[in-house]
Structure formats: structure tokens, C-alpha cells
Design an enzyme around this catalytic site. Structure first.
Site, short mmCIF file in Angstrom:
data_model
loop_
_atom_site.label_atom_id
_atom_site.label_comp_id
_atom_site.label_asym_id
_atom_site.label_seq_id
_atom_site.Cartn_x
_atom_site.Cartn_y
_atom_site.Cartn_z
N HIS A 1 -3.50 -38.58 -15.79
CA HIS A 1 -2.63 -38.50 -14.61
C HIS A 1 -1.47 -39.01 -15.08
O HIS A 1 -1.01 -40.15 -14.72
CB HIS A 1 -3.10 -39.26 -13.63
CG HIS A 1 -2.59 -39.23 -12.13
ND1 HIS A 1 -2.90 -39.51 -11.13
CD2 HIS A 1 -1.44 -38.86 -12.01
CE1 HIS A 1 -2.31 -39.48 -10.07
NE2 HIS A 1 -1.05 -39.11 -10.50
N ASP B 1 -4.74 -32.71 -14.26
CA ASP B 1 -4.15 -34.00 -14.65
C ASP B 1 -4.63 -35.03 -13.63
O ASP B 1 -4.10 -36.25 -13.77
CB ASP B 1 -2.34 -33.97 -14.34
CG ASP B 1 -1.73 -35.23 -14.87
OD1 ASP B 1 -1.89 -35.81 -15.83
OD2 ASP B 1 -0.82 -35.68 -14.08
N ILE C 1 -1.64 -30.12 -10.58
CA ILE C 1 -0.74 -31.36 -11.01
C ILE C 1 -0.54 -32.17 -9.58
O ILE C 1 0.36 -32.83 -9.45
CB ILE C 1 0.60 -31.17 -11.48
CG1 ILE C 1 1.01 -29.75 -10.97
CG2 ILE C 1 0.53 -30.82 -12.93
CD1 ILE C 1 2.37 -29.18 -11.42
N ARG D 1 -3.37 -33.52 -6.66
CA ARG D 1 -4.46 -34.53 -6.18
C ARG D 1 -5.74 -33.97 -6.39
O ARG D 1 -5.91 -32.85 -6.16
CB ARG D 1 -4.44 -35.34 -4.82
CG ARG D 1 -3.28 -36.06 -4.62
CD ARG D 1 -3.48 -37.44 -5.54
NE ARG D 1 -2.38 -38.42 -5.29
CZ ARG D 1 -1.51 -38.75 -5.79
NH1 ARG D 1 -1.12 -37.86 -6.95
NH2 ARG D 1 -0.36 -39.41 -5.58
N LEU E 1 4.64 -24.63 -2.12
CA LEU E 1 5.91 -24.59 -2.37
C LEU E 1 7.05 -25.77 -2.04
O LEU E 1 7.97 -25.22 -1.29
CB LEU E 1 6.54 -23.20 -2.20
CG LEU E 1 7.67 -22.43 -3.20
CD1 LEU E 1 6.97 -22.36 -4.63
CD2 LEU E 1 8.59 -21.31 -2.82
N GLY E 2 6.54 -26.72 -2.13
CA GLY E 2 7.23 -27.79 -1.91
C GLY E 2 8.37 -28.11 -3.24
O GLY E 2 8.53 -27.28 -4.03
N ARG E 3 8.68 -29.29 -3.39
CA ARG E 3 9.72 -29.77 -4.35
C ARG E 3 8.94 -29.30 -5.63
O ARG E 3 9.68 -28.62 -6.63
CB ARG E 3 10.22 -31.15 -4.01
CG ARG E 3 10.85 -31.75 -3.06
CD ARG E 3 10.91 -33.24 -3.31
NE ARG E 3 11.54 -33.62 -2.02
CZ ARG E 3 10.86 -34.20 -1.12
NH1 ARG E 3 9.32 -34.24 -1.05
NH2 ARG E 3 11.28 -34.98 -0.23
N ILE E 4 8.00 -29.80 -5.98
CA ILE E 4 7.47 -29.55 -7.30
C ILE E 4 6.92 -28.01 -7.58
O ILE E 4 7.26 -27.64 -8.58
CB ILE E 4 6.19 -30.41 -7.29
CG1 ILE E 4 6.80 -31.98 -7.54
CG2 ILE E 4 5.46 -30.10 -8.75
CD1 ILE E 4 5.50 -32.99 -7.37
N GLU F 1 -10.70 -41.35 -10.65
CA GLU F 1 -10.05 -41.47 -11.99
C GLU F 1 -9.66 -42.92 -11.79
O GLU F 1 -9.56 -43.54 -10.76
CB GLU F 1 -8.59 -40.62 -12.03
CG GLU F 1 -7.77 -41.00 -10.98
CD GLU F 1 -6.41 -39.91 -10.78
OE1 GLU F 1 -6.76 -38.59 -11.06
OE2 GLU F 1 -5.33 -40.58 -10.91
C1 8YV Z 1 1.64 -41.80 -10.06
C2 8YV Z 1 1.58 -40.05 -8.64
O1 8YV Z 1 2.43 -42.76 -8.95
O2 8YV Z 1 3.73 -39.52 -7.90
C3 8YV Z 1 2.47 -39.59 -7.65
O3 8YV Z 1 2.04 -39.35 -6.40
O4 8YV Z 1 0.50 -39.78 -8.52
C4 8YV Z 1 2.18 -40.65 -9.88
O5 8YV Z 1 3.56 -40.47 -10.14
C5 8YV Z 1 2.19 -42.39 -11.39
O6 8YV Z 1 1.09 -42.15 -12.01
C6 8YV Z 1 2.19 -43.96 -11.33
O7 8YV Z 1 1.02 -44.76 -10.89
#
Ligand code: 8YV
Length: 315
Positions: free
Chosen positions: A281, A258, A232, A234, A153-156, A263
Site C-alpha cells: 500500500h 497494492d 490500486i 481499496r 474513471l475518476g482522477r486516478i 492490511e
Molecule cells: C494512504 C491512501 O493514505 O490516499 C489514500 O486513500 O490510502 C494512501 O494514500 C497512505 O498510505 C498513507 O497512510
């Protein structure tokens, strides 16, 4: 006065490239066929590295730029930057938090809705004549009122939760400690408990060595055949092999992703699955957010070379 030399690791939109080229002497690593040779030729001149979240700066790149003072990341995630090596070499690191939070949360919620309601298949059904030939589209699963789990539960994660409230969902989350501003949601102390709670399991935690494969087979089994994972964050936060096997066997219902190991290449086994939603992504990929990310990337670089405090330092 000569402009500071910047090593640019990956391309940016033109609206960022133009002002970057005006302010700095930009060396474009991504255009070089032989990256090692390019680094050997330009590395000594480099005073800052401008990179992207998923590209980062590994130990070899940092070592090849012995005079680098700053790594400025276009992205909130900096897991692809070798932070230990940066620390040892006194290299500062910045990222672009906050400006992308809303868009990343939006895409996560959109992915949940899209996959649960089968919208991609429904689009094909409407377009290819199936509707007229075969009749009603197969029934899908409801979203509103069901149970959501937010891992991190961070910002996102917090913004995801706020959006899910609008769907009347029963929201639980896991983090290091309960958050005061999340008192309407249930704090669960382990990912396992969260997985048992959730129909929709959001992975929103910052990736690090410690979180690698935190979503493992046990967690996937606990989410179960009726549950969905939405990632959403890593790819490294999930055990991708276990995920594919769980999706193939049906022990996990579905996954909306995503981000992927290796990738932009995708494990081809994903392509044979119909219980996945695959996204390239792009959760921060709106004009508004990417412009703000580029601005913040440049503002950090400019602040550094003006001897001013960094705006969004992580190191
Ligand atoms: C990418 C991201 O940086 O914020 C992040 O950690 O992985 C993305 O926002 C974006 O796809 C641009 O490369």
C-alpha cells in the site's frame, strides 16, 4: 491562547509531525497501548481528528470525541471514516485529493509492466546465477498494444488511461456516465463488459459500501486465464477469497495488488502464489506526494480553526 487539541490516529513523517506539534496540542492515539482508555481520557478535549486514508475514524472513535469538529484525512480515500456518524454529529471531513493522483497512477502502470514482464523473477534470475546456469529467462507477456479496462474513471483512473495511451493500448472504461474528455476511449456501461474487453483490468474506483466486492468471481472469470487485475484502490472493491481461488486455479491469470483486506497483515495464501505482485500500500508513497499530502492535511486543519473555508472538504 491554548492550541486546539488534535487526536492523531497514526504516525506521519517527521516533516509533518514537527509542524503539527507546533500548531496543535497533539494527542497520539497510536502510541497508546490501551486505545480505549486513551480515548476515554482525552476524547472530550479533542477538537479535530487527524488520520490516514487506511486508518480512518470509526463510529466508536468519533463518539469518543464528542467535541470533534473536523476529521482531516491524509489520503484521498475516506471509506474508513464513518461518514454517516460524522454527518449525524456535524463533524466535517476533509481528504487529500489531486496531490497524489499522478503517483498512484504511476505505480498502477508500473505494477502492470512489472508483473506482465516478470521483472521480480527476472531480477532473481540475474542475481542467483540462473541466467548462467539455465540460460534465457522464460518468456513473458507483452503489454503494449493490448487491451486495458479501467473500472472507475475518476482522477486516478483518468491518469492511468493517459499513461496507457503511451503504450498504444486499446482502452475502455466503466463509470456512471461517459466522460467528455475521454472520447478516444471506449465507454462500457457494466463491469462485466469491461472485464470481457480487458487483458489488464485496473480497479481505480473510490470504495464504499456500494462498491464492496464489485469485482467478484463473475468478473474475474470474464477477465480470464490470460488477464490481469491491478488494484490500486481499496481491497474491499475485490472479493479477496474469490480472487485467491481464481489465482490458485488459474481461472484468472494474475493480480498486481497494492491493497489487502486486513492490511498490513496479508492472507498467507497470497504468499504461495507466483502469479501475484504484492505491494505494501504505497502507491502515494513518494517524498514529493507525501509532503504535499501532509501540507494539505494541516492546511485543512488550520483553515478550520481560523474560521476559513476548508480546502478539500468531502463533508
Ligand atoms: C494512504 C491512501 O493514505 O490516499 C489514500 O486513500 O490510502 C494512501 O494514500 C497512505 O498510505 C498513507 O497512510
Amino acid at each position: 491562547m491554548s492550541k486546539p487539541v488534535i487526536l492523531q490516529v497514526g504516525p506521519y513523517p517527521e516533516w509533518d509531525q514537527v509542524p503539527l506539534d507546533v500548531a496543535f496540542d497533539v494527542r497520539r492515539l497510536f502510541e497508546a497501548n490501551d486505545k480505549k482508555a486513551y480515548l476515554a481520557e482525552h476524547g472530550n478535549d479533542v477538537r479535530a481528528i487527524a488520520t490516514r486514508g487506511e486508518l480512518g475514524a470509526d463510529a466508536d472513535m468519533i463518539a469518543a470525541c464528542p467535541n470533534a469538529e473536523l476529521i482531516s484525512v491524509y489520503g484521498v480515500g475516506y471509506d474508513a471514516v464513518d461518514i454517516e456518524v460524522a454527518r449525524e454529529r456535524n463533524v466535517r471531513v476533509t481528504n487529500t485529493p489531486d496531490v497524489l493522483t499522478g503517483d498512484v497512477a504511476d505505480l498502477g502502470v508500473a505494477m502492470m509492466l512489472c508483473l506482465s514482464r516478470g521483472m521480480v523473477g527476472a531480477e532473481t534470475w540475474a542475481r542467483d546465477g540462473s541466467w548462467a546456469e539455465k540460460g534465457l529467462y522464460p518468456l513473458k507477456r507483452r503489454v503494449f498494444g493490448r487491451k486495458a479496462g479501467i473500472l472507475g474513471l475518476g482522477r486516478i483512473g483518468y491518469e492511468v488511461g493517459k499513461r496507457l495511451q503511451g503504450f498504444g493500448m486499446d482502452i475502455a472504461y466503466t463509470d456512471l456516465a461517459p466522460r467528455d474528455d475521454a472520447s478516444e476511449w471506449t465507454f462500457l456501461s457494466t463491469p462485466r463488459e469491461l472485464a470481457e474487453h480487458a487483458d489488464f483490468f485496473f480497479v481505480t474506483l473510490a470504495a464504499s459500501e456500494k462498491t464492496r466486492h464489485i469485482v467478484n468471481r463473475e468478473i474475474m472469470d470474464a477477465i480470464g486465464p490470460d488477464g490481469m487485475i491491478i488494484n490500486i484502490s481499496r481491497a474491499s472493491n475485490l472479493d479477496e477469497d474469490a480472487l485467491i481461488e481464481a489465482l490458485q486455479s488459474g481461472s484468472l491469470g494474475s493480480a498486481a495488488l497494492d491493497v489487502f483486506e486486513g492490511e498490513p497483515a496479508l492472507d498467507p495464501r497470497f504468499l504461495a502464489l507466483d502469479n501475484v505482485l504484492l505491494q505494501p500500500h504505497h502507491s502515494s508513497g513518494t517524498v514529493e506526494t507525501r509532503k504535499a499530502m501532509g501540507q494539505l492535511l494541516r492546511d485543512n486543519l488550520s483553515a478550520h480553526f481560523a474560521g476559513q473555508p476548508l480546502l478539500t472538504p468531502v463533508l
